[in-house]
Design an enzyme around this catalytic site. Structure first.
Site, PDB file in Angstrom:
ATOM      1  N   HIS A 240       0.843  -1.324  -0.063  1.00  0.00           N
ATOM      2  CA  HIS A 240       0.060  -0.227   0.003  1.00  0.00           C
ATOM      3  C   HIS A 240       0.833   1.233   0.169  1.00  0.00           C
ATOM      4  O   HIS A 240       0.399   2.338   0.645  1.00  0.00           O
ATOM      5  CB  HIS A 240      -1.065  -0.101   1.238  1.00  0.00           C
ATOM      6  CG  HIS A 240      -1.992  -0.972   1.222  1.00  0.00           C
ATOM      7  ND1 HIS A 240      -2.706  -1.615  -0.070  1.00  0.00           N
ATOM      8  CD2 HIS A 240      -2.760  -1.632   2.113  1.00  0.00           C
ATOM      9  CE1 HIS A 240      -3.443  -2.484   0.288  1.00  0.00           C
ATOM     10  NE2 HIS A 240      -3.498  -2.336   1.424  1.00  0.00           N
TER      11      HIS A 240
ATOM     12  N   HIS B 123      -9.607   2.131   0.514  1.00  0.00           N
ATOM     13  CA  HIS B 123      -9.576   1.159   1.408  1.00  0.00           C
ATOM     14  C   HIS B 123     -10.484   1.169   2.578  1.00  0.00           C
ATOM     15  O   HIS B 123     -10.593   0.917   3.579  1.00  0.00           O
ATOM     16  CB  HIS B 123      -8.338   1.214   1.880  1.00  0.00           C
ATOM     17  CG  HIS B 123      -7.632  -0.302   2.676  1.00  0.00           C
ATOM     18  ND1 HIS B 123      -8.410  -1.152   3.501  1.00  0.00           N
ATOM     19  CD2 HIS B 123      -6.819  -1.223   2.074  1.00  0.00           C
ATOM     20  CE1 HIS B 123      -7.772  -2.296   3.576  1.00  0.00           C
ATOM     21  NE2 HIS B 123      -6.837  -2.390   2.972  1.00  0.00           N
TER      22      HIS B 123
ATOM     23  N   GLU C  68     -11.685  -3.471  -2.612  1.00  0.00           N
ATOM     24  CA  GLU C  68     -10.565  -2.244  -3.271  1.00  0.00           C
ATOM     25  C   GLU C  68     -10.429  -2.724  -4.921  1.00  0.00           C
ATOM     26  O   GLU C  68      -9.825  -3.705  -5.242  1.00  0.00           O
ATOM     27  CB  GLU C  68      -9.235  -2.787  -2.355  1.00  0.00           C
ATOM     28  CG  GLU C  68      -9.212  -2.715  -0.837  1.00  0.00           C
ATOM     29  CD  GLU C  68      -8.481  -3.301  -0.249  1.00  0.00           C
ATOM     30  OE1 GLU C  68      -7.179  -2.910  -0.640  1.00  0.00           O
ATOM     31  OE2 GLU C  68      -8.516  -4.337   0.536  1.00  0.00           O
TER      32      GLU C  68
END
Length: 379
Positions: A134, A208, A344
């Site tokens: 991420h 997210h 996501e």
């Protein structure tokens, strides 16, 4: 008698006009701004509240582009918050599992925190076991974005901009990113992502948010989910793709028809369920045409709340809060295991190291542009 009748008619007309005018005044979408606190370096974080004409609200902070709150009606028309998060800035600063955040420069995992681009190797922060996750130690979820309010016609929104410097978190190229959240009167929240670069780089942006359609009353195991997908991207024990796709038919990953999350999530005899600790996998979306397509539907049977998700992306990471452990307390709820689920939208994990996957390379002169929409209703 005639005069009395005419007077009553006039009063009735005035009353109906006043009510109509009042209703019209109430049926206006709005956006407001307030302080959300300060970062340790003194930067101010703001909180924006988007409200549509039906009463749905979405709260977004320019710190990390985080959706902190989103309300949706149940079958009785009662609104409740349906995303995990916190009421104040402080918990977002002390570590959290990306609740509601904008994720970048690369959403999901990159194996061993390195990749090659044009024969040059780039090294990233290792922040998830042996891998990069991420965007790194200080990804897009931990920066202040430049915010611009949008209020036009029946849509309110928030435009967020951020310039990621060359080699920030190890990624090449100065990346200029713009993310626009818009809330319409169809109870749909749309997220549009665009980006440009001055050097070849890799990009995979997503949001997210953890959804819980019960209104944060209990876990999400009774939610019914459908995903328009015939295959997943299987992963190893560190959640890095093996490089081959796997058909969902005959497996706990088959959500082609509405299926309760609880039905297959604990079938650890399936290697992929065991590797992910439940669902934490990338589904390859069926797509007959380009553009925005419906790819998933989620419903909480008790409240009647329904979420329809649309995207232009080729895949979605469906995650079921397997790593939540009850240590985080949020908005009148303790976030225990499987208290929220994520959709996501993305390219496949580890694409920079897997040439057989759709490319995530962005070159100078090109524009990265994706859109995802979440629409809420109840029945």
């Amino acid at each position: 008698m005639k005069k009395i009748f005419l007077l009553l008619t006039a009063l009735t007309s005035f009353y109906l006009f006043s009510c109509s005018k009042s209703n019209k005044e109430e049926m206006i979408s709005t956006i407001s701004k307030e302080s959300f606190g300060k970062l340790p370096d003194g930067q101010e974080a703001d909180l924006y509240t988007l409200t549509n004409a039906k009463g749905m609200t979405v709260n977004i902070t320019n710190y990390g582009g985080i959706i902190t709150k989103l309300t949706a009606p149940d079958k009785n028309g009662e609104f409740a918050d349906v995303v995990l998060g916190f009421d104040s800035l402080a918990p977002y600063l002390t570590g959290h599992p990306f609740f509601g955040a904008l994720v970048g420069r690369y959403g999901n995992r990159i194996a061993k925190g390195k990749f090659k681009l044009n024969d040059k190797e780039y090294k990233l922060a290792i922040n998830n076991g042996p891998n990069a996750l991420h965007g790194g130690i200080k990804g897009f979820d931990k920066v202040i974005w430049k915010a611009t309010e949008i209020n036009q016609d029946s849509v309110v929104g928030l435009q967020l901009e951020y310039v990621s410097k060359d080699m920030e978190e190890g990624y090449p190229g100065t990346l200029t990113v713009k993310v626009v959240y818009t809330l319409d009167n169809d109870n749909a929240l749309t997220i549009n992502y665009t980006a440009t670069t001055d050097k070849p780089t890799v990009v995979n942006l997503t949001n997210h948010s953890y959804f819980n359609l019960t209104g944060l009353k209990r876990d999400i195991l009774d939610h019914e989910i459908s995903i328009e997908s015939d295959s997943i991207v299987p992963v190893d024990t560190t959640l890095i793709p093996t490089g081959k796709l796997r058909a969902v038919e005959g497996t706990p990953f088959d959500f082609r028809k509405p299926t309760k999350i609880s039905a297959g999530i604990n079938k650890v005899e399936d290697e992929q369920i065991k590797n992910g600790g439940g669902y934490d996998h990338c589904w390859v979306l069926k797509r007959s045409e380009p553009g925005l397509v419906l790819f998933a539907t989620a419903k909480d049977p008790e409240s009647g709340r329904k979420l329809e998700a649309f995207t232009t992306e080729p895949a979605v990471q469906f995650y079921t809060g397997n790593f939540l452990d009850g240590t985080l307390k949020g908005k009148n709820a303790t976030y225990v295991k499987r208290f929220g689920f994520c959709l996501e939208t993305e390219h496949y994990p580890d694409s920079p190291n897997q040439p057989q996957f759709p490319s995530t390379v962005l070159n100078p002169g090109d524009t990265y542009n994706t859109t995802t929409k979440y629409r809420f209703s109840a029945k």
